[in-house]
Write a protein that holds these residues in place. Structure first.
Motif, PDB file in Angstrom:
ATOM      1  N   GLU A   1     -25.456 -24.313 -20.924  1.00  0.00           N
ATOM      2  CA  GLU A   1     -24.107 -23.743 -21.001  1.00  0.00           C
ATOM      3  C   GLU A   1     -23.096 -24.797 -20.549  1.00  0.00           C
ATOM      4  N   LYS A   2     -21.919 -24.740 -21.135  1.00  0.00           N
ATOM      5  CA  LYS A   2     -20.833 -25.616 -20.687  1.00  0.00           C
ATOM      6  C   LYS A   2     -20.066 -24.879 -19.594  1.00  0.00           C
ATOM      7  N   LEU A   3     -19.689 -25.626 -18.561  1.00  0.00           N
ATOM      8  CA  LEU A   3     -19.055 -25.023 -17.386  1.00  0.00           C
ATOM      9  C   LEU A   3     -17.720 -25.653 -17.055  1.00  0.00           C
ATOM     10  N   VAL A   4     -16.848 -24.835 -16.471  1.00  0.00           N
ATOM     11  CA  VAL A   4     -15.651 -25.294 -15.783  1.00  0.00           C
ATOM     12  C   VAL A   4     -15.840 -24.849 -14.337  1.00  0.00           C
ATOM     13  N   ILE A   5     -16.026 -25.807 -13.438  1.00  0.00           N
ATOM     14  CA  ILE A   5     -16.223 -25.502 -12.024  1.00  0.00           C
ATOM     15  C   ILE A   5     -14.995 -25.964 -11.263  1.00  0.00           C
ATOM     16  N   PHE A   6     -14.361 -25.025 -10.558  1.00  0.00           N
ATOM     17  CA  PHE A   6     -13.193 -25.411  -9.769  1.00  0.00           C
ATOM     18  C   PHE A   6     -13.460 -25.187  -8.286  1.00  0.00           C
ATOM     19  N   PHE A   7     -13.041 -26.163  -7.494  1.00  0.00           N
ATOM     20  CA  PHE A   7     -13.149 -26.122  -6.037  1.00  0.00           C
ATOM     21  C   PHE A   7     -11.769 -25.813  -5.493  1.00  0.00           C
ATOM     22  N   TYR A   8     -11.686 -24.801  -4.640  1.00  0.00           N
ATOM     23  CA  TYR A   8     -10.393 -24.380  -4.094  1.00  0.00           C
ATOM     24  C   TYR A   8     -10.518 -24.223  -2.583  1.00  0.00           C
ATOM     25  N   PRO A   9      -9.407 -24.416  -1.854  1.00  0.00           N
ATOM     26  CA  PRO A   9      -9.482 -24.425  -0.387  1.00  0.00           C
ATOM     27  C   PRO A   9      -9.857 -23.108   0.281  1.00  0.00           C
ATOM     28  N   GLN A  10      -9.218 -21.983  -0.114  1.00  0.00           N
ATOM     29  CA  GLN A  10      -9.481 -20.754   0.642  1.00  0.00           C
ATOM     30  C   GLN A  10      -9.116 -19.519  -0.164  1.00  0.00           C
ATOM     31  N   ALA A  11     -10.071 -18.597  -0.254  1.00  0.00           N
ATOM     32  CA  ALA A  11      -9.848 -17.331  -0.950  1.00  0.00           C
ATOM     33  C   ALA A  11      -8.700 -16.558  -0.309  1.00  0.00           C
ATOM     34  N   MET A  12      -7.977 -15.857  -1.151  1.00  0.00           N
ATOM     35  CA  MET A  12      -6.910 -14.935  -0.759  1.00  0.00           C
ATOM     36  C   MET A  12      -5.667 -15.615  -0.179  1.00  0.00           C
ATOM     37  N   THR A  13      -5.514 -16.905  -0.413  1.00  0.00           N
ATOM     38  CA  THR A  13      -4.257 -17.576  -0.071  1.00  0.00           C
ATOM     39  C   THR A  13      -3.422 -17.636  -1.347  1.00  0.00           C
ATOM     40  N   PRO A  14      -2.102 -17.776  -1.226  1.00  0.00           N
ATOM     41  CA  PRO A  14      -1.263 -17.688  -2.430  1.00  0.00           C
ATOM     42  C   PRO A  14      -1.636 -18.659  -3.561  1.00  0.00           C
ATOM     43  N   ALA A  15      -1.762 -19.942  -3.270  1.00  0.00           N
ATOM     44  CA  ALA A  15      -2.049 -20.913  -4.332  1.00  0.00           C
ATOM     45  C   ALA A  15      -3.437 -20.692  -4.923  1.00  0.00           C
ATOM     46  N   CYS A  16      -4.411 -20.418  -4.073  1.00  0.00           N
ATOM     47  CA  CYS A  16      -5.783 -20.203  -4.562  1.00  0.00           C
ATOM     48  C   CYS A  16      -5.879 -18.918  -5.372  1.00  0.00           C
ATOM     49  N   THR A  17      -5.135 -17.894  -4.982  1.00  0.00           N
ATOM     50  CA  THR A  17      -5.112 -16.649  -5.747  1.00  0.00           C
ATOM     51  C   THR A  17      -4.502 -16.895  -7.119  1.00  0.00           C
ATOM     52  N   THR A  18      -3.401 -17.640  -7.166  1.00  0.00           N
ATOM     53  CA  THR A  18      -2.771 -17.981  -8.446  1.00  0.00           C
ATOM     54  C   THR A  18      -3.763 -18.677  -9.356  1.00  0.00           C
ATOM     55  N   GLU A  19      -4.434 -19.709  -8.824  1.00  0.00           N
ATOM     56  CA  GLU A  19      -5.385 -20.473  -9.626  1.00  0.00           C
ATOM     57  C   GLU A  19      -6.540 -19.588 -10.091  1.00  0.00           C
ATOM     58  N   ALA A  20      -7.130 -18.811  -9.182  1.00  0.00           N
ATOM     59  CA  ALA A  20      -8.265 -17.961  -9.520  1.00  0.00           C
ATOM     60  C   ALA A  20      -7.883 -16.922 -10.577  1.00  0.00           C
ATOM     61  N   CYS A  21      -6.699 -16.329 -10.443  1.00  0.00           N
ATOM     62  CA  CYS A  21      -6.252 -15.325 -11.415  1.00  0.00           C
ATOM     63  C   CYS A  21      -5.952 -15.962 -12.770  1.00  0.00           C
ATOM     64  N   GLU A  22      -5.397 -17.175 -12.767  1.00  0.00           N
ATOM     65  CA  GLU A  22      -5.162 -17.869 -14.041  1.00  0.00           C
ATOM     66  C   GLU A  22      -6.486 -18.194 -14.725  1.00  0.00           C
ATOM     67  N   PHE A  23      -7.507 -18.550 -13.950  1.00  0.00           N
ATOM     68  CA  PHE A  23      -8.823 -18.761 -14.556  1.00  0.00           C
ATOM     69  C   PHE A  23      -9.355 -17.446 -15.115  1.00  0.00           C
ATOM     70  N   GLN A  24      -9.182 -16.329 -14.389  1.00  0.00           N
ATOM     71  CA  GLN A  24      -9.638 -15.037 -14.896  1.00  0.00           C
ATOM     72  C   GLN A  24      -8.946 -14.697 -16.212  1.00  0.00           C
ATOM     73  N   GLU A  25      -7.641 -14.928 -16.274  1.00  0.00           N
ATOM     74  CA  GLU A  25      -6.876 -14.641 -17.497  1.00  0.00           C
ATOM     75  C   GLU A  25      -7.314 -15.536 -18.655  1.00  0.00           C
ATOM     76  N   SER A  26      -7.919 -16.674 -18.344  1.00  0.00           N
ATOM     77  CA  SER A  26      -8.326 -17.638 -19.371  1.00  0.00           C
ATOM     78  C   SER A  26      -9.817 -17.591 -19.684  1.00  0.00           C
ATOM     79  N   THR A  27     -10.555 -16.656 -19.064  1.00  0.00           N
ATOM     80  CA  THR A  27     -12.005 -16.629 -19.318  1.00  0.00           C
ATOM     81  C   THR A  27     -12.320 -16.335 -20.786  1.00  0.00           C
ATOM     82  N   ALA A  28     -11.549 -15.493 -21.448  1.00  0.00           N
ATOM     83  CA  ALA A  28     -11.843 -15.175 -22.860  1.00  0.00           C
ATOM     84  C   ALA A  28     -11.662 -16.398 -23.760  1.00  0.00           C
ATOM     85  N   PRO A  29     -10.509 -17.096 -23.710  1.00  0.00           N
ATOM     86  CA  PRO A  29     -10.401 -18.281 -24.568  1.00  0.00           C
ATOM     87  C   PRO A  29     -11.392 -19.381 -24.185  1.00  0.00           C
ATOM     88  N   LEU A  30     -11.669 -19.525 -22.898  1.00  0.00           N
ATOM     89  CA  LEU A  30     -12.653 -20.525 -22.486  1.00  0.00           C
ATOM     90  C   LEU A  30     -14.048 -20.137 -22.988  1.00  0.00           C
TER      91      LEU A  30
END
Length: 157
Positions: free
Chosen positions: A34-63
């Motif tokens: 399988e092809k993967l996109v692995i992202f490393f983020y500093p801390q769950a439930m912080t504003p920037a990490c939440t933004t990034e994680a949610c943007e990845f969730q919104e992009s899971t279908a096209p990815l």
């Protein structure tokens, strides 16, 4: 401090065995083929990490349509990752690396500039890994906002 590893495209992705938000062990080798996109983020439930994680969730279908699965890795404990996934509707694996061994293997933990101070911590980074486990793209020290759109465009998803 130890010298930080910088992974280059064309090199094998370091294997790992980490627990996900459900307490299930996940290994990189489990995703071979399988092809993967692995992202490393500093801390769950912080504003920037939440933004990034949610943007990845919104992009899971096209990815997924382009053949990629998303995985997030942080130092957070499994129970916090479960709360993060539940709170924000994250359906992809969130892996726990509390001892930073996987972060260090990928070069995503070390010295960084944080608001003008040099500190040791997680360096927000994303890796695209092909079906054979080889790194296609290694993007270090990225900004959370707008990053996912750049990945989607980069992969033609």
């Amino acid at each position: 401090m130890t010298e930080r590893v910088i992974l280059e495209p064309g090199t094998p992705a370091p294997d790992f065995a980490l627990l996900d938000q459900d307490g299930t062990e996940r290994k990189l080798s489990d995703f071979r083929g399988e092809k993967l996109v692995i992202f490393f983020y500093p801390q769950a439930m912080t504003p920037a990490c939440t933004t990034e994680a949610c943007e990845f969730q919104e992009s899971t279908a096209p990815l997924a349509a382009a053949g990629y699965r998303v995985i997030g890795i942080s130092r957070d404990k499994v129970d916090k990752l479960r709360r993060f996934a539940d709170r924000d509707g994250l359906k992809y694996p969130l892996l726990s690396d509390p001892d930073t061994a996987t972060h260090r293997a990928y070069g995503t933990f070390g010295e960084k500039n944080s608001y003008g101070r040099i500190v040791e911590g997680v360096i927000r980074s994303t890796f695209v890994i092909d079906a054979d486990g080889t790194i296609e793209h290694a993007l270090y020290n990225i900004k959370a906002t707008g990053h996912v759109a750049r990945i989607v465009k980069l992969l033609g998803a």
